[in-house]
Design a protein around this motif. Structure first.
Motif, PDB file in Angstrom:
ATOM      1  N   MET A 105     -34.844 -31.020  -6.233  1.00 43.03           N
ATOM      2  CA  MET A 105     -34.899 -29.907  -5.285  1.00 43.03           C
ATOM      3  C   MET A 105     -36.300 -29.681  -4.732  1.00 43.03           C
ATOM      4  O   MET A 105     -36.524 -28.752  -3.967  1.00 43.03           O
ATOM      5  N   GLU A 106     -37.230 -30.560  -5.115  1.00 40.74           N
ATOM      6  CA  GLU A 106     -38.620 -30.389  -4.710  1.00 40.74           C
ATOM      7  C   GLU A 106     -38.817 -30.474  -3.201  1.00 40.74           C
ATOM      8  O   GLU A 106     -39.778 -29.929  -2.666  1.00 40.74           O
ATOM      9  N   ASP A 107     -37.918 -31.160  -2.503  1.00 39.77           N
ATOM     10  CA  ASP A 107     -38.075 -31.338  -1.069  1.00 39.77           C
ATOM     11  C   ASP A 107     -37.337 -30.291  -0.232  1.00 39.77           C
ATOM     12  O   ASP A 107     -37.435 -30.317   0.993  1.00 39.77           O
ATOM     13  N   LEU A 108     -36.600 -29.395  -0.888  1.00 39.93           N
ATOM     14  CA  LEU A 108     -35.933 -28.341  -0.124  1.00 39.93           C
ATOM     15  C   LEU A 108     -36.995 -27.455   0.518  1.00 39.93           C
ATOM     16  O   LEU A 108     -38.008 -27.122  -0.103  1.00 39.93           O
ATOM     17  N   VAL A 109     -36.761 -27.070   1.752  1.00 35.76           N
ATOM     18  CA  VAL A 109     -37.746 -26.315   2.525  1.00 35.76           C
ATOM     19  C   VAL A 109     -37.647 -24.824   2.195  1.00 35.76           C
ATOM     20  O   VAL A 109     -36.600 -24.207   2.388  1.00 35.76           O
ATOM     21  N   LEU A 110     -38.760 -24.262   1.700  1.00 36.59           N
ATOM     22  CA  LEU A 110     -38.829 -22.846   1.375  1.00 36.59           C
ATOM     23  C   LEU A 110     -39.789 -22.154   2.334  1.00 36.59           C
ATOM     24  O   LEU A 110     -40.792 -22.740   2.734  1.00 36.59           O
ATOM     25  N   ASP A 111     -39.516 -20.901   2.653  1.00 44.91           N
ATOM     26  CA  ASP A 111     -40.430 -20.131   3.497  1.00 44.91           C
ATOM     27  C   ASP A 111     -41.391 -19.370   2.590  1.00 44.91           C
ATOM     28  O   ASP A 111     -41.130 -18.232   2.202  1.00 44.91           O
ATOM     29  N   TYR A 112     -42.500 -20.013   2.264  1.00 46.06           N
ATOM     30  CA  TYR A 112     -43.501 -19.403   1.388  1.00 46.06           C
ATOM     31  C   TYR A 112     -44.223 -18.235   2.057  1.00 46.06           C
ATOM     32  O   TYR A 112     -44.909 -17.474   1.371  1.00 46.06           O
ATOM     33  N   SER A 113     -44.088 -18.071   3.364  1.00 44.97           N
ATOM     34  CA  SER A 113     -44.750 -16.943   4.032  1.00 44.97           C
ATOM     35  C   SER A 113     -44.147 -15.608   3.592  1.00 44.97           C
ATOM     36  O   SER A 113     -44.734 -14.559   3.836  1.00 44.97           O
ATOM     37  N   LEU A 114     -43.000 -15.634   2.926  1.00 48.79           N
ATOM     38  CA  LEU A 114     -42.341 -14.411   2.471  1.00 48.79           C
ATOM     39  C   LEU A 114     -42.917 -13.893   1.150  1.00 48.79           C
ATOM     40  O   LEU A 114     -42.534 -12.815   0.691  1.00 48.79           O
ATOM     41  N   VAL A 115     -43.802 -14.669   0.526  1.00 54.92           N
ATOM     42  CA  VAL A 115     -44.408 -14.261  -0.745  1.00 54.92           C
ATOM     43  C   VAL A 115     -45.931 -14.309  -0.601  1.00 54.92           C
ATOM     44  O   VAL A 115     -46.458 -14.933   0.311  1.00 54.92           O
ATOM     45  N   SER A 116     -46.617 -13.669  -1.529  1.00 50.68           N
ATOM     46  CA  SER A 116     -48.087 -13.663  -1.487  1.00 50.68           C
ATOM     47  C   SER A 116     -48.629 -15.068  -1.751  1.00 50.68           C
ATOM     48  O   SER A 116     -47.945 -15.900  -2.364  1.00 50.68           O
TER      49      SER A 116
END
Length: 184
Positions: free
Chosen positions: A73-84
């Motif tokens: 699951m390492e390549d699944l795209v996450l929106d890190y802008s939603l967290v600090s």
């Protein structure tokens, strides 16, 4: 932001996303309606039938995971802008902990160059918007015990996920090991 509910071997899960990537993964609550309510409470709207490719990939990876398959699951795209930025740093490091492995809060703190931040890591784990994808269930206490888990079912759910992955605890003390309860 949109969300999609889907049935797994563990119950009804949900994923939420925006134009950047996954915004949330919701593990099963006690009922499908409660899982859906969690997504709505997070200001998400039910998605149309057609999912964007990255959301479909995430759903399919989670379906395979809950069926017991080893899924990357390492390549699944996450929106890190939603967290600090601090939380994102921890979540990125945690994504490198392989299936079937565990890490302590302190070791994860050391991994990000903050050796005294074990408690802060614990707080970040409790706010993880992407459980399983960011495998917070693989983080345990320094004493080897399974400590808190904020998903429905708490530590029992954490243990179920680790068991699904075939995690071996070896001589790790059990959940209720305490000298007070010793039969000696």
């Amino acid at each position: 932001m949109l969300f999609h509910l889907f049935e797994t071997n563990f119950g009804t899960c949900a994923i939420g996303w925006n134009d950047i990537g996954l915004a949330r993964v919701q593990l099963p609550e006690s009922t499908p309606a409660e899982t859906e309510a969690r997504m709505i409470a997070a200001n998400m709207t039910s998605a149309p039938a057609t999912l964007p490719s990255f959301a479909r990939e995430a759903r399919d990876a989670l379906l395979a995971y809950f069926s017991g398959e080893a899924v990357a699951m390492e390549d699944l795209v996450l929106d890190y802008s939603l967290v600090s930025p601090f939380n994102a740093l921890i979540y990125r490091a945690l994504r490198g902990v392989p299936r079937g492995e565990i890490v302590s809060y302190g070791d994860l703190a050391k991994e990000i160059g903050q050796p005294g931040a074990a408690r802060a890591v614990g707080i970040v784990m409790s706010k993880n918007p992407w459980p399983v994808v960011v495998p917070c269930h693989r983080v345990i206490g320094a004493n080897g015990k399974l400590t808190g888990f904020s998903a429905y079912g708490g530590v029992d759910t954490k243990l179920s996920l680790l068991t699904l992955e075939g995690t071996q605890f070896g001589d790790t003390p059990g959940l209720f090991d305490d000298p007070f309860f010793s039969e000696e």
